[in-house]
Design a protein around this motif. Structure first.
Motif, mmCIF file in Angstrom:
data_model
loop_
_atom_site.group_PDB
_atom_site.id
_atom_site.type_symbol
_atom_site.label_atom_id
_atom_site.label_comp_id
_atom_site.label_asym_id
_atom_site.label_seq_id
_atom_site.Cartn_x
_atom_site.Cartn_y
_atom_site.Cartn_z
ATOM 1 N N VAL A 1 -5.666 -7.739 4.523
ATOM 2 C CA VAL A 1 -4.390 -8.138 5.130
ATOM 3 C C VAL A 1 -3.240 -7.321 4.547
ATOM 4 N N VAL A 2 -3.161 -7.244 3.216
ATOM 5 C CA VAL A 2 -2.033 -6.552 2.577
ATOM 6 C C VAL A 2 -2.127 -5.040 2.790
ATOM 7 N N SER A 3 -3.342 -4.480 2.753
ATOM 8 C CA SER A 3 -3.508 -3.048 2.996
ATOM 9 C C SER A 3 -3.063 -2.678 4.410
ATOM 10 N N THR A 4 -3.382 -3.530 5.368
ATOM 11 C CA THR A 4 -2.960 -3.281 6.748
ATOM 12 C C THR A 4 -1.445 -3.333 6.873
ATOM 13 N N LEU A 5 -0.807 -4.284 6.173
ATOM 14 C CA LEU A 5 0.654 -4.347 6.165
ATOM 15 C C LEU A 5 1.255 -3.075 5.595
ATOM 16 N N ALA A 6 0.647 -2.534 4.533
ATOM 17 C CA ALA A 6 1.133 -1.292 3.936
ATOM 18 C C ALA A 6 1.050 -0.140 4.932
ATOM 19 N N LEU A 7 -0.068 -0.057 5.647
ATOM 20 C CA LEU A 7 -0.225 0.989 6.656
ATOM 21 C C LEU A 7 0.817 0.838 7.764
ATOM 22 N N LEU A 8 1.040 -0.385 8.231
ATOM 23 C CA LEU A 8 2.002 -0.628 9.305
ATOM 24 C C LEU A 8 3.422 -0.287 8.877
ATOM 25 N N ILE A 9 3.785 -0.653 7.659
ATOM 26 C CA ILE A 9 5.138 -0.363 7.167
ATOM 27 C C ILE A 9 5.354 1.143 7.085
ATOM 28 N N GLY A 10 4.373 1.866 6.578
ATOM 29 C CA GLY A 10 4.483 3.325 6.525
ATOM 30 C C GLY A 10 4.635 3.917 7.909
ATOM 31 N N LEU A 11 3.899 3.385 8.866
ATOM 32 C CA LEU A 11 3.942 3.880 10.243
ATOM 33 C C LEU A 11 5.317 3.633 10.869
ATOM 34 N N VAL B 1 11.882 10.936 -0.330
ATOM 35 C CA VAL B 1 12.810 9.801 -0.400
ATOM 36 C C VAL B 1 12.346 8.687 0.535
ATOM 37 N N ALA B 2 11.911 9.086 1.737
ATOM 38 C CA ALA B 2 11.424 8.096 2.702
ATOM 39 C C ALA B 2 10.213 7.353 2.155
ATOM 40 N N PHE B 3 9.309 8.084 1.494
ATOM 41 C CA PHE B 3 8.112 7.449 0.939
ATOM 42 C C PHE B 3 8.472 6.469 -0.176
ATOM 43 N N TYR B 4 9.348 6.898 -1.078
ATOM 44 C CA TYR B 4 9.710 6.024 -2.194
ATOM 45 C C TYR B 4 10.497 4.807 -1.714
ATOM 46 N N ILE B 5 11.346 4.994 -0.692
ATOM 47 C CA ILE B 5 12.063 3.851 -0.126
ATOM 48 C C ILE B 5 11.071 2.875 0.507
ATOM 49 N N THR B 6 10.089 3.431 1.237
ATOM 50 C CA THR B 6 9.086 2.588 1.880
ATOM 51 C C THR B 6 8.276 1.819 0.845
ATOM 52 N N ALA B 7 7.882 2.509 -0.234
ATOM 53 C CA ALA B 7 7.136 1.836 -1.305
ATOM 54 C C ALA B 7 7.965 0.716 -1.925
ATOM 55 N N ALA B 8 9.274 0.982 -2.110
ATOM 56 C CA ALA B 8 10.155 -0.044 -2.676
ATOM 57 C C ALA B 8 10.282 -1.239 -1.732
ATOM 58 N N VAL B 9 10.397 -0.951 -0.421
ATOM 59 C CA VAL B 9 10.465 -2.038 0.569
ATOM 60 C C VAL B 9 9.196 -2.877 0.520
ATOM 61 N N PHE B 10 8.056 -2.201 0.387
ATOM 62 C CA PHE B 10 6.783 -2.917 0.319
ATOM 63 C C PHE B 10 6.705 -3.788 -0.936
ATOM 64 N N VAL B 11 7.098 -3.213 -2.082
ATOM 65 C CA VAL B 11 7.003 -3.942 -3.347
ATOM 66 C C VAL B 11 7.946 -5.139 -3.358
ATOM 67 N N PHE B 12 9.236 -4.887 -3.039
ATOM 68 C CA PHE B 12 10.223 -5.970 -3.144
ATOM 69 C C PHE B 12 10.229 -6.878 -1.914
ATOM 70 N N GLY B 13 9.783 -6.329 -0.776
ATOM 71 C CA GLY B 13 9.729 -7.136 0.428
ATOM 72 C C GLY B 13 8.432 -7.901 0.542
ATOM 73 N N VAL B 14 7.352 -7.189 0.827
ATOM 74 C CA VAL B 14 6.056 -7.842 1.048
ATOM 75 C C VAL B 14 5.545 -8.520 -0.227
ATOM 76 N N LEU B 15 5.390 -7.734 -1.311
ATOM 77 C CA LEU B 15 4.849 -8.313 -2.540
ATOM 78 C C LEU B 15 5.819 -9.321 -3.156
ATOM 79 N N GLY B 16 7.118 -9.048 -3.022
ATOM 80 C CA GLY B 16 8.110 -9.996 -3.541
ATOM 81 C C GLY B 16 8.030 -11.338 -2.841
ATOM 82 N N LEU B 17 7.859 -11.310 -1.512
ATOM 83 C CA LEU B 17 7.738 -12.559 -0.760
ATOM 84 C C LEU B 17 6.446 -13.295 -1.104
ATOM 85 N N ILE B 18 5.383 -12.524 -1.326
ATOM 86 C CA ILE B 18 4.111 -13.148 -1.705
ATOM 87 C C ILE B 18 4.257 -13.885 -3.036
#
Length: 436
Positions: A91-101, A232-249
């Motif tokens: 589930v989380v890996s798929t979310l990571a792929l979707l966010i990057g996309l 920059v786009a990659f690091y921003i996306t990683a930050a969104v994933f960490v603080f958004g997805v993982l933060g909410l979890i």
């Protein structure tokens, strides 16, 4: 008495490992930028540190996984925890792929690049592509089985070590009372390896200095100019994933992402300095136990996550493929991009145990996408080292969060107790939750 101790500790900030690593990284960047040749010559320092860590990974993982699984007693518990773990990973890996996309389509970092394969040195790109071709699905599955029991430890292949550990754990569980002395013995052996790791980790600043100086000296800061948008786009996306997805979890568990990041700050900086998440694996495992996760859960989730829960790698894969499509003028509709996502879900699972895994996995994914010339990989070779740091840090953070989640589902109530700043990242004391 307490005051006399606290004062020296507050003044001894320079003795803290994470401070030393951070200063070493900064010094390495300066050396590589100002004295490129000297920076390149420091490469053996980084390589030596990573080799020191990797020589301990296999026995630590083996002992920890065997003890964790065998301590469960009932194999039904193992099946339940394993099923929950794999469900969470997917589930989380798929979310990571979707966010990057989504992000790479919104920012369009590859638009406006005039790509001409003939003007690029594609030798390295083609070399990675050939390595990717040799890792077919069948060969990947066969490679999980080592040629000999000790062969897995010699090669350091994490999946092979996991297979041996699982089989050994099942065997010890079947032995019942006769297997308990061996189980206790493995626990003591693991303590020895963790103690050795504590010694090795103390030279992490030297390794971080050498690795960062070589990276900047070899590729130079100018190599980043044309690709800085993607980075920059990659690091921003990683930050969104960490603080958004993982933060909410974590918030759903009543925990704070900030407290969690503070608790594992030493491990994050180790990964930043060495571009390898393996250097922080033993420390992360012990931190998770001290937060209240059971040893059996830690021993199962984290080693498995290093093979099947690569959130940072997943984000990178989708962003890099779409970036190359944009750079080469290859038009991809929604269904083709969703197909890339499905392919990346499979290819990312084969990333462990392969040198340059992120880039090899990208090559394997790209070969399944029609229209994008494989030579376009040369566009990313120069910055892959810088991108690998972001991938590794995100992978590390994601695996720790996964452990907290599975532990919570199993009835534990982990707490993010910030690690005292005077302690090294590897604690030689007795674990808080021994499972005898």
């Amino acid at each position: 008495m307490t005051n006399s101790k606290s004062k020296p500790e507050s003044l001894s900030w320079y003795r803290l490992l994470y401070v030393q690593v951070l200063l070493a990284v900064a010094l390495g960047i300066l050396v590589g930028a100002l004295f490129p040749d000297a920076g390149k010559s420091l490469k053996p320092l980084g390589d030596a540190f990573i080799k020191l860590v990797k020589m301990l990974i296999a026995p630590i993982i083996f002992c920890t996984v065997v003890h964790g699984i065998a301590s469960m007693g009932d194999l039904k518990n193992l099946g339940r925890v394993g099923a929950k773990t794999l469900f969470y990973f997917e589930v989380v890996s798929t979310l990571a792929l979707l966010i990057g996309l989504v992000v790479v389509n919104l920012l369009q970092p590859g638009n406006g690049i005039s790509f001409d394969p003939e003007k690029l040195d594609a030798k390295k790109a083609i070399e990675f592509a050939k390595r990717a071709e040799t890792h077919s699905t069948v060969e990947f599955l066969l490679n999980i089985i080592p040629n000999s029991f000790l062969g897995a430890f010699a090669t350091g292949d994490l999946l092979q070590v996991l297979l041996l550990a699982i089989l050994t754990a099942f065997a010890l569980s079947g032995l019942g009372e006769r297997g308990k002395p061996i189980l206790h013995g493995l626990e003591r052996i693991a303590a020895v390896f963790f103690a050795v790791m504590a010694i090795v980790v103390r030279v992490a600043p030297i390794g971080a200095l050498g690795a960062m100086a070589y990276t900047v000296g070899e590729f130079g800061l100018k190599a980043l100019e044309n690709l800085v948008f993607l980075m920059v786009a990659f690091y921003i996306t990683a930050a969104v994933f960490v603080f958004g997805v993982l933060g909410l979890i974590l918030r759903g568990l009543g925990l704070s992402i900030w407290d969690y990041l503070v608790a594992i700050r030493e491990e994050i900086l180790l990964v930043l300095g060495t571009s390898s998440s393996e250097t922080a694996l033993p420390g992360l495992m012990q931190k998770m136990e001290k937060m209240g996760c059971s040893r059996s859960t830690v021993g199962l989730v984290i080693p498995t996550g290093y093979s099947f829960n690569l959130d940072g790698t997943n984000i990178y894969l989708t962003m890099a493929v779409i970036y190359l499509a944009q750079a080469t003028g290859t038009k991809l509709d929604l269904w083709q991009q969703l197909g890339i996502l499905a392919i990346a879900m499979l290819t990312s699972k084969g990333a462990s145990g392969v040198t340059g895994a992120g880039f090899v996995t990208l090559a394997a994914t790209l070969q399944a996408v029609p229209g994008i010339p494989i030579e376009s990989l040369a566009l990313l070779v120069g910055i892959d080292r810088f991108m690998s740091e972001g991938r590794a840090i995100t992978n590390l953070i994601g695996n720790g969060v996964a452990t907290l989640v599975i532990s919570h589902w199993e009835g534990d109530r982990p707490q993010l107790r910030p690690t005292p700043t005077s302690n090294p990242p590897i604690d030689l004391g007795e674990p808080d939750h021994p499972k005898d």
